[in-house]
Motif scaffolding. Structure first.
Motif, short mmCIF file in Angstrom:
data_model
loop_
_atom_site.label_atom_id
_atom_site.label_comp_id
_atom_site.label_asym_id
_atom_site.label_seq_id
_atom_site.Cartn_x
_atom_site.Cartn_y
_atom_site.Cartn_z
N GLU A 67 0.83 -1.21 0.00
CA GLU A 67 0.00 0.00 0.00
C GLU A 67 0.86 1.26 0.00
O GLU A 67 0.53 2.26 -0.64
CB GLU A 67 -0.94 0.01 1.21
N GLU A 68 1.98 1.20 0.73
CA GLU A 68 2.87 2.36 0.77
C GLU A 68 3.50 2.63 -0.59
O GLU A 68 3.65 3.78 -1.00
CB GLU A 68 3.96 2.11 1.83
N LEU A 69 3.84 1.57 -1.30
CA LEU A 69 4.44 1.75 -2.63
C LEU A 69 3.42 2.25 -3.64
O LEU A 69 3.74 3.07 -4.49
CB LEU A 69 5.05 0.43 -3.09
N VAL A 70 2.19 1.76 -3.53
CA VAL A 70 1.15 2.24 -4.43
C VAL A 70 0.92 3.73 -4.21
O VAL A 70 0.78 4.51 -5.15
CB VAL A 70 -0.17 1.45 -4.22
N SER A 71 0.93 4.14 -2.94
CA SER A 71 0.78 5.56 -2.63
C SER A 71 1.97 6.36 -3.16
O SER A 71 1.80 7.45 -3.73
CB SER A 71 0.65 5.74 -1.12
N ALA A 72 3.18 5.81 -3.01
CA ALA A 72 4.38 6.51 -3.49
C ALA A 72 4.40 6.62 -5.01
O ALA A 72 5.05 7.52 -5.55
CB ALA A 72 5.62 5.78 -3.00
N SER A 73 3.72 5.72 -5.69
CA SER A 73 3.71 5.76 -7.16
C SER A 73 3.00 6.99 -7.69
O SER A 73 3.28 7.44 -8.81
CB SER A 73 3.05 4.50 -7.72
N GLY A 74 2.08 7.54 -6.89
CA GLY A 74 1.34 8.71 -7.33
C GLY A 74 0.23 8.42 -8.31
O GLY A 74 -0.37 9.34 -8.87
N VAL A 75 -0.09 7.14 -8.55
CA VAL A 75 -1.14 6.77 -9.50
C VAL A 75 -2.45 6.58 -8.73
O VAL A 75 -2.52 5.76 -7.82
CB VAL A 75 -0.78 5.47 -10.25
N HIS A 96 12.04 6.28 -2.95
CA HIS A 96 11.73 5.73 -1.62
C HIS A 96 13.02 5.19 -1.02
O HIS A 96 13.80 4.51 -1.71
CB HIS A 96 10.69 4.63 -1.75
N PRO A 97 13.29 5.45 0.27
CA PRO A 97 14.57 5.03 0.86
C PRO A 97 14.88 3.55 0.72
O PRO A 97 16.05 3.17 0.56
CB PRO A 97 14.40 5.40 2.34
N TRP A 98 13.87 2.69 0.76
CA TRP A 98 14.12 1.25 0.75
C TRP A 98 14.18 0.65 -0.64
O TRP A 98 14.50 -0.53 -0.79
CB TRP A 98 13.04 0.52 1.56
N ILE A 99 13.86 1.42 -1.68
CA ILE A 99 13.77 0.86 -3.03
C ILE A 99 14.99 1.28 -3.85
O ILE A 99 15.30 2.46 -3.97
CB ILE A 99 12.48 1.33 -3.73
N THR A 100 15.65 0.29 -4.44
CA THR A 100 16.81 0.57 -5.28
C THR A 100 16.52 0.39 -6.76
O THR A 100 17.19 0.99 -7.61
CB THR A 100 18.00 -0.33 -4.87
N GLU A 101 15.53 -0.44 -7.11
CA GLU A 101 15.12 -0.62 -8.50
C GLU A 101 13.60 -0.76 -8.56
O GLU A 101 12.99 -1.30 -7.62
CB GLU A 101 15.76 -1.87 -9.11
N GLY A 139 26.45 -1.15 -0.46
CA GLY A 139 27.31 -0.23 -1.19
C GLY A 139 27.87 0.89 -0.34
O GLY A 139 28.56 1.77 -0.84
N GLY A 140 27.54 0.88 0.98
CA GLY A 140 28.05 1.91 1.87
C GLY A 140 27.22 3.17 1.91
O GLY A 140 27.72 4.23 2.29
N THR A 141 25.93 3.07 1.55
CA THR A 141 25.04 4.23 1.56
C THR A 141 24.10 4.20 2.76
O THR A 141 23.33 3.24 2.91
CB THR A 141 24.19 4.29 0.28
N PRO A 142 24.13 5.20 3.64
CA PRO A 142 23.13 5.30 4.71
C PRO A 142 21.79 5.71 4.07
O PRO A 142 21.68 6.78 3.49
CB PRO A 142 23.67 6.42 5.61
N PHE A 143 20.80 4.83 4.15
CA PHE A 143 19.60 5.07 3.35
C PHE A 143 18.32 5.26 4.14
O PHE A 143 17.33 5.76 3.60
CB PHE A 143 19.41 3.92 2.34
N ALA A 144 18.27 4.86 5.40
CA ALA A 144 17.04 5.00 6.18
C ALA A 144 17.37 5.02 7.66
O ALA A 144 18.38 4.46 8.09
CB ALA A 144 16.07 3.85 5.87
#
Length: 283
Positions: A67-75, A96-101, A139-144
């Protein structure tokens, strides 16, 4: 004679029939291609409700709720599937912080398919003053933020004073690599990995297991040093019992110490073959 004349007439008209048939076929093919090109906007105008999105299917999400991803999609529900900008939606999801692809595909008539790849939390780092715990990916990225995360499940990387959120840092990547190298052997889990902010002759350093015994690695072949550490711990030498520090900086030698390891020139001298110091015992 009449039959021969008829055969000649058929032969004479055959090229014209073939030409006429080819013209009809070409016109039909062009019409089909033009129709397929114009189909989407025309269909959207003629039957606006037929392609209105009412379902979204999300694959690959484990940490983030669908549900959070659907909301983030903006559709929004009711958006025409024919008007979906898959590239723009994918870019919003990757922010989104947790999504890389992310990959988005309209599935006519009413469904939107969303496939994502989530980041993997590999470590924790403290950033800022007052400090805030951040999750670090491979990869050494602080993401969340590390809010609600069991810190016992991830090593903490220390000594990276200039770490910043959402920016990869080579020292953080090095810390993750070291922690994973420890996990790949029969060793206690790495609780802390120091990759900066200390004596450069001692770095990197580890804190292993519930006792958080210090392991001084220093430079050189990391894999060989961890193999030697695994052998020493498995041997369960009597000298190791009270030791608070295991020093692996001196070639094939393993030194146990009750106090802090030597630093600077003293450590350099020890590499040259000097005996252990600070009450240490060579193993």
């Amino acid at each position: 004679m009449r039959k021969k004349n008829t055969q000649r007439a058929d032969r004479a008209t055959a090229p014209r029939r073939l030409t006429r048939w080819s013209t009809y076929a070409g016109s039909t093919l062009a019409g089909l291609l033009l129709g397929s090109f114009l189909f989407q906007p025309v269909a959207a105008r003629l039957v606006p409700g037929q392609f209105a999105l009412d379902t979204a299917s999300v694959a690959g999400a484990h940490r983030v709720a669908a549900e959070e991803l659907v909301s983030a999609s903006g559709v929004a529900a009711g958006t025409s599937a024919l008007a979906v900008d898959a590239t723009a939606i994918s870019e919003r999801l990757v922010s989104h912080p947790w999504i890389t692809e992310a990959r988005v595909t309209p599935f006519l008539p009413r469904k939107l398919l969303v496939s994502v790849v989530e980041r993997e939390a590999a470590a924790i780092v403290e950033i800022g003053a007052p400090s805030t715990a951040w999750l670090v990916d491979s990869g050494g990225t602080p993401f969340a933020f590390a809010t609600g995360v069991d810190r016992e499940m991830h090593p903490t990387i220390v000594g990276v004073e200039d770490a910043q959120p959402q920016r990869a840092h080579p020292l953080l990547a090095q810390g993750v690599q070291i922690a994973r190298a420890v996990d790949g052997r029969e060793l206690p889990a790495a609780r802390r990995v120091r990759v900066g902010g200390g004596d450069p002759h001692s770095l990197p350093e580890l804190r292993l297991g519930p006792r958080e015994r210090k392991v001084v690695l220093g430079g050189g072949d990391l894999e060989a040093k961890l193999d030697r550490l695994a052998w020493v711990l498995k041997a369960d030498l009597a000298e190791m019992g009270p030791a608070s520090t295991i020093d692996l900086r001196f070639g094939s030698r393993v030194i146990f110490r009750d106090g802090p390891p030597p630093s600077g020139d003293e450590a350099t001298g020890a590499r040259g073959g000097a005996g252990s110091s600070n009450g240490g015992r060579a193993g």
